[in-house]
Write a protein that holds these residues in place. Structure first.
Motif, PDB file in Angstrom:
ATOM      1  N   THR A  50       4.370   3.185   4.612  1.00  0.00           N
ATOM      2  CA  THR A  50       4.376   4.611   4.893  1.00  0.00           C
ATOM      3  C   THR A  50       4.177   5.224   3.470  1.00  0.00           C
ATOM      4  N   VAL A  51       3.322   6.435   3.317  1.00  0.00           N
ATOM      5  CA  VAL A  51       3.137   7.196   2.040  1.00  0.00           C
ATOM      6  C   VAL A  51       3.129   8.730   2.575  1.00  0.00           C
ATOM      7  N   THR A  52       3.773   9.309   1.465  1.00  0.00           N
ATOM      8  CA  THR A  52       3.754  10.842   1.720  1.00  0.00           C
ATOM      9  C   THR A  52       2.931  11.575   0.520  1.00  0.00           C
ATOM     10  N   VAL A  53       2.116  12.467   1.011  1.00  0.00           N
ATOM     11  CA  VAL A  53       1.264  13.146   0.365  1.00  0.00           C
ATOM     12  C   VAL A  53       1.631  14.631   0.315  1.00  0.00           C
ATOM     13  N   ARG A  54       1.782  15.189  -0.723  1.00  0.00           N
ATOM     14  CA  ARG A  54       1.763  16.853  -0.875  1.00  0.00           C
ATOM     15  C   ARG A  54       0.476  17.618  -0.603  1.00  0.00           C
ATOM     16  N   ALA A  55       0.495  18.273   0.422  1.00  0.00           N
ATOM     17  CA  ALA A  55      -0.654  19.104   0.449  1.00  0.00           C
ATOM     18  C   ALA A  55      -0.321  20.660   0.921  1.00  0.00           C
ATOM     19  N   ASN A  56      -0.804  21.644   0.192  1.00  0.00           N
ATOM     20  CA  ASN A  56      -0.534  22.865   0.252  1.00  0.00           C
ATOM     21  C   ASN A  56       0.920  23.414   0.655  1.00  0.00           C
ATOM     22  N   ASP A  57       1.909  22.805  -0.403  1.00  0.00           N
ATOM     23  CA  ASP A  57       3.169  22.899  -0.347  1.00  0.00           C
ATOM     24  C   ASP A  57       3.946  22.240   0.889  1.00  0.00           C
ATOM     25  N   ARG A  58       3.267  21.275   1.521  1.00  0.00           N
ATOM     26  CA  ARG A  58       3.839  20.631   2.588  1.00  0.00           C
ATOM     27  C   ARG A  58       3.762  19.178   2.404  1.00  0.00           C
ATOM     28  N   ASP A  59       4.835  18.324   2.686  1.00  0.00           N
ATOM     29  CA  ASP A  59       4.627  16.902   2.588  1.00  0.00           C
ATOM     30  C   ASP A  59       4.319  16.376   4.048  1.00  0.00           C
ATOM     31  N   LEU A  60       3.058  15.470   3.911  1.00  0.00           N
ATOM     32  CA  LEU A  60       2.732  14.838   5.042  1.00  0.00           C
ATOM     33  C   LEU A  60       2.874  13.183   4.999  1.00  0.00           C
ATOM     34  N   THR A  61       3.237  12.944   5.852  1.00  0.00           N
ATOM     35  CA  THR A  61       3.654  11.224   5.874  1.00  0.00           C
ATOM     36  C   THR A  61       2.425  10.717   6.747  1.00  0.00           C
ATOM     37  N   TYR A  62       1.813   9.878   5.952  1.00  0.00           N
ATOM     38  CA  TYR A  62       0.793   8.933   6.552  1.00  0.00           C
ATOM     39  C   TYR A  62       1.364   7.384   6.707  1.00  0.00           C
ATOM     40  N   GLU A  63       1.307   6.786   7.986  1.00  0.00           N
ATOM     41  CA  GLU A  63       1.688   5.142   8.136  1.00  0.00           C
ATOM     42  C   GLU A  63       0.459   4.415   8.445  1.00  0.00           C
ATOM     43  N   GLY A  64       0.426   3.532   7.990  1.00  0.00           N
ATOM     44  CA  GLY A  64      -0.551   2.524   8.106  1.00  0.00           C
ATOM     45  C   GLY A  64      -0.504   1.145   7.704  1.00  0.00           C
ATOM     46  N   VAL A  65      -1.421   0.274   7.239  1.00  0.00           N
ATOM     47  CA  VAL A  65      -1.415  -0.780   6.530  1.00  0.00           C
ATOM     48  C   VAL A  65      -2.218  -0.827   5.188  1.00  0.00           C
ATOM     49  N   LEU A  66      -1.598  -1.395   4.286  1.00  0.00           N
ATOM     50  CA  LEU A  66      -2.268  -1.516   2.982  1.00  0.00           C
ATOM     51  C   LEU A  66      -3.595  -2.075   2.755  1.00  0.00           C
ATOM     52  N   VAL A  67      -4.321  -1.565   2.153  1.00  0.00           N
ATOM     53  CA  VAL A  67      -5.770  -2.051   2.102  1.00  0.00           C
ATOM     54  C   VAL A  67      -5.762  -3.573   1.643  1.00  0.00           C
ATOM     55  N   GLY A  68      -4.797  -3.528   0.572  1.00  0.00           N
ATOM     56  CA  GLY A  68      -4.486  -4.821  -0.134  1.00  0.00           C
ATOM     57  C   GLY A  68      -4.281  -6.071   1.221  1.00  0.00           C
ATOM     58  N   GLU A  69      -3.468  -5.660   1.766  1.00  0.00           N
ATOM     59  CA  GLU A  69      -3.193  -6.716   3.137  1.00  0.00           C
ATOM     60  C   GLU A  69      -4.328  -7.118   4.017  1.00  0.00           C
ATOM     61  N   LEU A  70      -5.328  -6.028   4.120  1.00  0.00           N
ATOM     62  CA  LEU A  70      -6.250  -6.357   4.954  1.00  0.00           C
ATOM     63  C   LEU A  70      -7.408  -7.316   4.227  1.00  0.00           C
ATOM     64  N   LEU A  71      -7.546  -7.009   2.772  1.00  0.00           N
ATOM     65  CA  LEU A  71      -8.333  -7.559   1.975  1.00  0.00           C
ATOM     66  C   LEU A  71      -7.707  -9.273   1.795  1.00  0.00           C
ATOM     67  N   THR A  72      -6.628  -9.275   1.993  1.00  0.00           N
ATOM     68  CA  THR A  72      -5.824 -10.574   1.833  1.00  0.00           C
ATOM     69  C   THR A  72      -6.182 -11.252   2.813  1.00  0.00           C
ATOM     70  N   ARG A  73      -6.173 -10.994   3.997  1.00  0.00           N
ATOM     71  CA  ARG A  73      -6.324 -11.334   5.554  1.00  0.00           C
ATOM     72  C   ARG A  73      -7.925 -11.876   5.570  1.00  0.00           C
ATOM     73  N   ALA A  74      -8.826 -10.905   5.019  1.00  0.00           N
ATOM     74  CA  ALA A  74     -10.100 -11.352   5.224  1.00  0.00           C
ATOM     75  C   ALA A  74     -10.511 -12.287   4.150  1.00  0.00           C
ATOM     76  N   GLY A  75      -9.796 -12.709   3.229  1.00  0.00           N
ATOM     77  CA  GLY A  75     -10.042 -13.729   2.506  1.00  0.00           C
ATOM     78  C   GLY A  75     -10.950 -13.387   1.214  1.00  0.00           C
ATOM     79  N   ALA A  76     -10.473 -12.161   0.811  1.00  0.00           N
ATOM     80  CA  ALA A  76     -11.192 -11.371  -0.412  1.00  0.00           C
ATOM     81  C   ALA A  76     -10.639 -12.058  -1.561  1.00  0.00           C
ATOM     82  N   PRO A  77     -11.212 -12.321  -2.708  1.00  0.00           N
ATOM     83  CA  PRO A  77     -10.577 -12.878  -3.972  1.00  0.00           C
ATOM     84  C   PRO A  77      -9.556 -12.236  -4.318  1.00  0.00           C
TER      85      PRO A  77
END
Ligand SMILES: Nc1nc2c(c(=O)[nH]1)N[C@H]1C(S)=C(S)[C@@H](COP(=O)(O)O)O[C@H]1N2
Ligand SMILES: [Mo]
Length: 162
Positions: A50-77
């Protein structure tokens, strides 16, 4: 029903099928050992961040998967393999509207750079709206949102030196 009406109805059905978020796929490909074609369910069943981003004086919470995790799973170096020639590798993120941005592989590898760049599928607990989703990159430590690619379709790993 006229032939035209039938054709129009069929086209409408085809279009709604291709835009159905549950049918979308996210491709992780390029110079990786195991290219991935991920479904919404694959993302949901991966380790979540989960990450929180401040936009227009509001906190937005996005949830998802680390890009690093997807790259690891794909076998990137990444990890110990990210040294020498492999350091000249970048990740090209492409969206449905043709928008593209680049990250260096190193800035996405938690073994090198502490980072929380994610592929998000929810905002404040809800699915992303169509003009953002079904997935968007959220690079919350960038000072502007320019690399937070909406409508993400593909992460392409490009290794410049083999
Ligand atoms: N697919 C796509 N993603 C994009 C863009 C775009 O044009 N297309 N613009 C970027 C820019 S410049 C910004 S500032 C943010 C804006 O996202 P927001 O409206 O959620 O703040 O989206 C980024 N992601
Ligand atoms: Mo922007």
């Amino acid at each position: 029903m006229s032939v035209l009406a039938v054709a129009t109805a069929a086209l409408g059905a085809a279009q709604s099928r291709t835009t159905d978020p549950s049918k979308a796929t996210l491709v992780v490909a390029g110079d990786v050992a195991h290219p991935l074609t991920l479904t919404p369910a694959d993302l949901k069943s991966s380790p979540r961040t989960t990450v929180t981003v401040r936009a227009n004086d509001r906190d937005l919470t996005y949830e998802g998967v680390l890009v690093g995790e997807l790259l690891t799973r794909a076998g990137a170096p990444v990890g110990p393999e990210l040294s020498g020639n492999a350091l000249a590798t970048y990740v090209l993120a492409s969206a449905k509207d043709g928008y593209q941005v680049v990250f260096s592989l190193a800035e996405l590898d938690p073994g090198i750079a502490p980072n929380d760049v994610i592929v998000a599928d929810t905002i404040d607990g809800q699915p992303l709206p169509d003009d953002q989703g079904p997935w968007r990159v959220v690079a919350s430590h960038d000072k502007r949102g320019a690399r937070s690619v909406r409508m993400l379709q593909r992460l392409e790993v490009v290794r410049l030196r083999k």
